[in-house]
Design an enzyme around this catalytic site. Structure first.
Site, PDB file in Angstrom:
ATOM      1  N   ASP A 250      32.422 -10.091 -11.717  1.00  0.00           N
ATOM      2  CA  ASP A 250      31.856  -8.970 -10.997  1.00  0.00           C
ATOM      3  C   ASP A 250      32.729  -7.733 -11.128  1.00  0.00           C
ATOM      4  OD1 ASP A 250      30.691  -7.309  -9.171  1.00  0.00           O
ATOM      5  OD2 ASP A 250      30.345  -8.885  -7.720  1.00  0.00           O
ATOM      6  N   HIS A 346      19.486  -8.693 -12.158  1.00  0.00           N
ATOM      7  CA  HIS A 346      20.294  -7.754 -11.388  1.00  0.00           C
ATOM      8  C   HIS A 346      21.026  -6.744 -12.280  1.00  0.00           C
ATOM      9  CE1 HIS A 346      22.679  -6.457  -7.942  1.00  0.00           C
ATOM     10  NE2 HIS A 346      23.762  -6.566  -8.684  1.00  0.00           N
TER      11      HIS A 346
END
Length: 438
Positions: A250, A346
């Protein structure tokens, strides 16, 4: 969140913003920008580099040696309090963090707020230098060095009403719109004043939290407070993008200071802006407590998880191929003619080029607040992102996520806040002085 992902601890790790708002573009080495940090050599510290990350709109810069830093040297790392920008924005992810909001006490106004910010700024300066608090130090951090401590201050929408400064309230601080996925607890949202604390040592971070709370005295009371963490510097063999509690890398696509328009997208300019003059060199912080529904997420196969994010779980590379930082091919299809990166992935939805260039510098913390009687963990992300204009940054991306992000089924936004964070204080000044004494 966004494919500007969820970043991680300072060394290899990075913070959260556009891609994989729970995911992100690994950074590159670059010279440290003004106000980022200073290393006081101790033990076996080496040459430092700048590590960046990205995510559903988040970034992280980590001042760390090319090789993993021995943990015994971490206490010597120091971030400067005075500078063009406040600390805690450009630094990389830190191992321990606290975010806390205060409301001014009944009867307290502009005078009391100015005195409080003066106290807080002096305490921040001392603690970030590895010194004791000026009064009633608790000795919690007596044996530690600065440990990259950062303390950042911001003002909420209600602060300007409480202090009679409505005419100085930026338009950009207007309340965030409602989103369909919100399940917000108002008691844990917003606030007159906001403080972000980060450090590479848990005791150093707690020491700062306690000192800030004590400094508030009778002028302000805690509205809400949350604790976060990231991977400890030196925990991996080499610098790498952080992972969030879903196990995804991330922070891959965080904006980088080397990009020509970085300052324009993250910081309020000194002139030519619609913002009031006191916000020059400042930024806007969006803070969201995002609970991850881990039991549901972990029932998915790795392939299903990767389709939700649009990136490989093992190394963060786009499903369309290449290494982690490879450009994602949004048009690539498999033999059956199906898109390799799903339309609702996403990382596809949060890409800046899919949102009019909207970008956020993500610098989040993970959190875990226990396990309930049914064995369900209260865990997720303290999403913190920075931008010069929250309407063009966070709001733009979140509205698009609201319309069909595959990840939304596995997360829940439970608290929210928006804060105006002024530029850094110069020597002899306190944070917010231009607003409170202007």
């Amino acid at each position: 969140m966004a494919d500007q992902s969820i970043p991680e601890a300072r060394t290899p790790e990075t913070p959260l913003t556009g891609e994989t708002a729970l995911s992100g573009d690994v950074s590159e080495s670059a010279s440290l920008k003004e106000g980022i940090s200073r290393r006081r050599l101790l033990g076996t510290a080496g040459a430092t580099g700048l590590v960046l990350g990205a995510a559903g709109g988040a970034v992280g810069y980590a001042a760390r040696p090319a090789e993993a830093t021995p943990l015994t040297s971490l206490g010597a790392d120091q971030v400067m309090f005075h500078g063009k920008h406040q600390p805690g924005i450009l630094q990389g992810l830190q191992a321990r963090g606290h975010v806390v909001a205060f409301d001014l006490a009944a009867g307290a106004g502009r005078k009391e707020a100015a005195a409080l910010l003066r106290r807080w700024s002096e305490t921040a300066r001392r603690l970030m230098a590895g010194e004791a608090a000026q009064q009633d130090d608790t000795d919690v951090a007596r044996d530690a060095g600065p440990s990259s401590l950062t303390i950042t201050f911001g003002f909420g929408f209600s602060f300007f009403t409480r202090t009679g400064l409505e005419k100085q309230r930026p338009i950009a601080l207007d309340p965030l719109p409602d989103f369909s996925s919100d399940q917000l607890d108002k008691a844990r949202s917003n606030g007159d004043l906001w403080v972000q604390i980060g450090a590479d040592d848990a005791l150093v971070a707690f020491h700062a939290l306690r000192a800030i709370q004590k400094d508030a005295g009778q002028a302000a009371k805690v509205r809400w407070q949350m604790n976060g963490f990231n991977r400890s510097p030196g925990a991996t063999a080499h610098p790498m993008t952080a992972r969030n509690l879903m196990g995804q890398m991330d922070g891959t696509r965080n904006p980088k200071p080397t990009e020509a328009d970085f300052d324009q997208r993250i910081f309020v300019p000194e002139s030519g802006s619609k913002d009031p003059a006191w916000m020059a060199n400042g930024s806007y912080a969006v803070v969201r407590r995002i609970r991850m529904l881990l039991d549901d997420w972990e029932q998915l196969s790795v392939k299903e998880q990767e389709d939700v994010i649009g990136r490989r779980k093992s190394d963060g590379a786009p499903l369309s191929g290449g290494a982690e930082t490879a450009e994602m091919d949004l048009e690539k299809v498999d033999r059956a003619g199906n898109l390799i990166v799903p339309l609702n992935a996403h990382s596809r939805i949060t890409r800046p080029d899919q949102n009019g260039g909207a970008a956020m510098l993500r610098r989040p913390f993970s959190y875990h607040d226990g396990i309930d009687a049914d064995g369900v963990p209260d865990a997720g992300l303290l999403f913190i992102c920075w931008q010069a204009d929250p309407l063009r940054g966070f709001v733009t991306v979140q509205r698009k996520l609201d319309r069909g992000d595959a990840l939304s089924k596995y997360i829940r936004h439970e608290a929210s806040g928006l804060f105006a964070v002024p530029g850094g204080a110069t020597e002899g000044e306190y944070v917010g002085q231009g607003l409170l004494e202007g």
